[in-house]
Design an enzyme around this catalytic site. Structure first.
Site, mmCIF file in Angstrom:
data_model
loop_
_atom_site.group_PDB
_atom_site.id
_atom_site.type_symbol
_atom_site.label_atom_id
_atom_site.label_comp_id
_atom_site.label_asym_id
_atom_site.label_seq_id
_atom_site.Cartn_x
_atom_site.Cartn_y
_atom_site.Cartn_z
ATOM 1 N N GLY A 1 -27.713 38.056 31.477
ATOM 2 C CA GLY A 1 -28.906 37.370 30.957
ATOM 3 C C GLY A 1 -30.158 37.596 31.776
ATOM 4 N N LYS B 1 -19.921 44.253 29.846
ATOM 5 C CA LYS B 1 -20.861 44.169 30.981
ATOM 6 C C LYS B 1 -20.285 44.898 32.201
ATOM 7 C CE LYS B 1 -22.805 39.848 29.270
ATOM 8 N NZ LYS B 1 -22.555 38.404 29.157
HETATM 9 N N1 LIG Z 1 -27.346 34.536 23.220
HETATM 10 C C1 LIG Z 1 -27.289 34.962 24.473
HETATM 11 O O1 LIG Z 1 -27.192 34.158 25.426
HETATM 12 C C2 LIG Z 1 -27.345 36.410 24.769
HETATM 13 C C3 LIG Z 1 -27.265 37.373 23.798
HETATM 14 N N2 LIG Z 1 -27.311 38.697 24.117
HETATM 15 C C4 LIG Z 1 -27.258 39.709 23.092
HETATM 16 O O2 LIG Z 1 -28.441 39.627 22.316
HETATM 17 C C5 LIG Z 1 -28.166 40.033 20.981
HETATM 18 C C6 LIG Z 1 -28.583 38.914 20.045
HETATM 19 O O3 LIG Z 1 -27.859 37.755 20.381
HETATM 20 P P1 LIG Z 1 -28.218 36.338 19.750
HETATM 21 O O4 LIG Z 1 -29.660 36.230 19.531
HETATM 22 O O5 LIG Z 1 -27.512 35.343 20.577
HETATM 23 O O6 LIG Z 1 -27.465 36.468 18.349
HETATM 24 P P2 LIG Z 1 -27.823 35.714 16.994
HETATM 25 O O7 LIG Z 1 -26.618 35.864 16.135
HETATM 26 O O8 LIG Z 1 -28.352 34.369 17.251
HETATM 27 O O9 LIG Z 1 -29.027 36.603 16.439
HETATM 28 C C7 LIG Z 1 -28.876 37.849 15.841
HETATM 29 C C8 LIG Z 1 -29.741 37.833 14.590
HETATM 30 O O10 LIG Z 1 -29.786 39.154 14.058
HETATM 31 C C9 LIG Z 1 -29.734 39.019 12.651
HETATM 32 N N3 LIG Z 1 -29.255 40.291 12.102
HETATM 33 C C10 LIG Z 1 -28.012 40.775 12.097
HETATM 34 N N4 LIG Z 1 -27.991 41.980 11.484
HETATM 35 C C11 LIG Z 1 -29.241 42.234 11.089
HETATM 36 C C12 LIG Z 1 -29.850 43.311 10.415
HETATM 37 N N5 LIG Z 1 -29.144 44.355 9.995
HETATM 38 N N6 LIG Z 1 -31.177 43.265 10.180
HETATM 39 C C13 LIG Z 1 -31.903 42.206 10.602
HETATM 40 N N7 LIG Z 1 -31.384 41.140 11.257
HETATM 41 C C14 LIG Z 1 -30.062 41.171 11.483
HETATM 42 C C15 LIG Z 1 -28.808 37.847 12.395
HETATM 43 O O11 LIG Z 1 -29.035 37.290 11.107
HETATM 44 C C16 LIG Z 1 -29.187 36.898 13.511
HETATM 45 O O12 LIG Z 1 -30.188 36.001 13.135
HETATM 46 C C17 LIG Z 1 -26.678 40.374 20.946
HETATM 47 O O13 LIG Z 1 -26.530 41.757 21.196
HETATM 48 C C18 LIG Z 1 -26.128 39.578 22.107
HETATM 49 O O14 LIG Z 1 -24.941 40.124 22.618
HETATM 50 C C19 LIG Z 1 -27.452 39.128 25.419
HETATM 51 C C20 LIG Z 1 -27.540 38.228 26.438
HETATM 52 C C21 LIG Z 1 -27.449 36.800 26.200
HETATM 53 N N1 LIG Z 2 -22.186 35.373 25.136
HETATM 54 C C1 LIG Z 2 -22.758 35.836 26.344
HETATM 55 C C2 LIG Z 2 -24.237 35.835 26.240
HETATM 56 C C3 LIG Z 2 -24.892 36.545 27.331
HETATM 57 O O1 LIG Z 2 -24.649 37.701 27.607
HETATM 58 C C4 LIG Z 2 -22.334 34.941 27.489
HETATM 59 O O2 LIG Z 2 -21.808 33.870 27.219
HETATM 60 O O3 LIG Z 2 -22.509 35.353 28.637
HETATM 61 NA NA NA Z 3 -29.835 40.820 33.411
#
Ligand SMILES: NC(=O)C1=CN([C@@H]2O[C@H](COP(=O)(O)OP(=O)(O)OC[C@H]3O[C@@H](n4cnc5c(N)ncnc54)[C@H](O)[C@@H]3O)[C@@H](O)[C@H]2O)C=CC1
Ligand SMILES: N[C@@H](CC=O)C(=O)O
Ligand code: NA
Length: 432
Positions: free
Chosen positions: A135, A206
């Protein structure tokens, strides 16, 4: 300052994307001053266009992510939709159409990072992904840049916020596993499919990224030994407490002593309460990096959640925009060592094994013989009769350091003993 803005497209507006959009708007002046040009959000690709998105001009919303990255006038694409496809195709299309990319997508980078780096290099673009590992914690850039002159031998830490949150709640408040997972999901820590968190896939992705950067090689998620937390029981956590330890899901990447190979693994482990990783609570992450000249470095901070992750994304956005203005690109992939990844059997560590045994004379000697035959040296043994009696007892064995393959052989042989009713748990012991 240049007045013509740099154009940014946002793919995905979920937990992370919505925070990226918010900070881009609220901090627009500071970002412009730091970059040397304003940044303008020119399109936001979403799946559900009808959803109300506070602070985002509805005119920017589109469901056609492909058309957005094909526009040809986008400077930076921020990919925060997650998953392998369509993210991979969208990123390569963005490169082909003139954009650099900032991504938080560890699953994709750990699966296909080499091809994505090659595509970025082919088209002369940047691919930055600080948010993909731990993160908000700056870790990718320190490894890629600050430590580029050193030799990293080991990276060890907690890199998944959701599982740390669950284990912490189970340990400190006695919360149940499902209840803690629901809370982590509600707080925006978990992946879209939390199986990725609890089964260790997210941490393994990761670990693959970290090992690749740290050892200047290529490690894919499939090369990482992976065990999640679904088998960790309240009894394991209580047993760890009795030993003065706690249970954490660790990612451990090591260069072999002879320098000819590396290992990468993710599994729950007991660590002493006196170890700094034991005090990492909730969704915080902490990573130790051991480098030849630098010694031991510790990186600590929020490892998950919308706002912390957006911080890392925006840091990358600023860096990539600065590169654009300077008509340069940042460092690409450095994988020249091509070190092979050794199997888990070659990893040497300590083990905590809990056995259900018959409570009768000679059992301890039988068990000790099996360990000796497999070349696994015992450090401590604790036996206690079970409160329900029934002629059975619990035997807890903690070993000295031994190869994982020898431990597997030991467990297999133990299971064949009539006096061993079952192997209740096997957990590695780290951090001593
Ligand atoms: N939530 C977290 O704490 C963290 C998340 N990540 C990464 O960040 C990325 C996003 O995670 P979040 O925001 O938590 O997920 P999320 O599920 O809340 O958001 C992803 C969004 O992308 C949209 N989406 C999916 N396919 C799509 C498409 N083809 N076109 C347009 N929109 C589309 C979904 O409807 C959703 O709203 C992932 O790769 C995740 O692994 C990385 C670090 C931390
Ligand atoms: N799902 C992940 C989000 C951040 O990378 C976590 O819990 O660490
Ligand atoms: Na980082």
């Amino acid at each position: 300052m240049r007045t013509r803005p740099l154009k940014v497209a946002l793919l995905g507006c979920g937990v992370v994307g919505s925070e990226v959009a918010r900070i881009m708007t609220t901090h627009a002046d500071d970002l412009a001053a730091r970059i040397g040009a304003p940044v303008e959000l020119v399109g936001v690709a979403v799946r559900r266009p009808s959803k109300v998105r506070e602070g985002i001009d509805p005119a920017l919303i589109t469901t056609d992510a492909t058309a957005l990255v094909q526009r040809g006038d986008i400077d930076v694409v921020i990919e925060v939709i997650g998953g392998i496809e369509p993210a991979r195709t969208l990123i390569t299309t963005a490169f082909e159409n003139g954009a650099s990319v900032v991504s938080a997508n560890k699953a994709l980078l750990a699966e296909d990072g080499a091809a994505l780096h090659a595509a970025a290099e082919k088209y002369g673009r940047d691919l930055y992904y600080e948010a993909a590992v731990a993160g908000a914690i700056p870790l990718v850039r320190p490894l890629r840049e600050s430590l580029a002159g050193d030799k990293v031998n080991r990276v060890l830490g907690i890199v998944n916020g959701t599982t740390n949150f669950i284990l912490d709640k189970m340990d400190t408040s006695g919360a149940g596993y499902s209840e803690a997972l629901d809370e982590a999901t509600a707080l925006g820590y978990a992946e879209a499919d939390p199986t990725a968190d609890v089964e260790g896939f997210d941490a393994a992705a990761k670990a693959a990224i970290l090992a690749g950067i740290a050892f200047h090689t290529r490690v894919k998620i499939g090369d990482v030994h992976r065990e999640g937390i679904t088998e960790v029981t309240a009894a394991d956590i209580a047993s760890a407490r009795r030993m003065g330890c706690t249970v954490k899901l660790l990612a451990i990447c090591e260069r072999a002593a002879d320098g000819a190979s590396v290992t990468a693994r993710v599994h729950p482990a007991m660590i002493p309460l006196s170890h700094p990783l034991a005090s990492v609570r909730e969704a915080y992450n902490a990573v130790f990096v051991e480098a030849e000249a630098a010694g031991q470095l510790m990186f600590y901070g929020p490892g998950a959640g919308g706002s912390p992750t957006a911080s890392a994304v925006l840091g990358d956005l600023v860096a990539v925009c600065r590169n654009k203005l300077g008509e340069a690109t940042g460092p690409g992939e450095s994988a020249y060592t091509r070190l092979p990844v050794s199997p888990m059997g070659e990893v040497v560590t300590r083990y905590h094994i809990s056995l259900d045994v018959a409570d009768k004379p000679g059992v301890l000697a039988q068990v000790a013989t099996v360990f000796a035959e497999q070349g696994v040296s015992i450090d401590t043994v604790r036996q206690q009769g079970r409160p329900d009696g029934g002629g059975e007892a619990s035997l807890v064995v903690v070993t000295h350091r031994a190869p994982d393959a020898a431990l597997s052989g030991t467990v297999e042989a133990l299971r064949k003993l009539d006096t061993v009713r079952g192997v209740a748990s096997i957990m590695r012991v780290e951090g001593e």
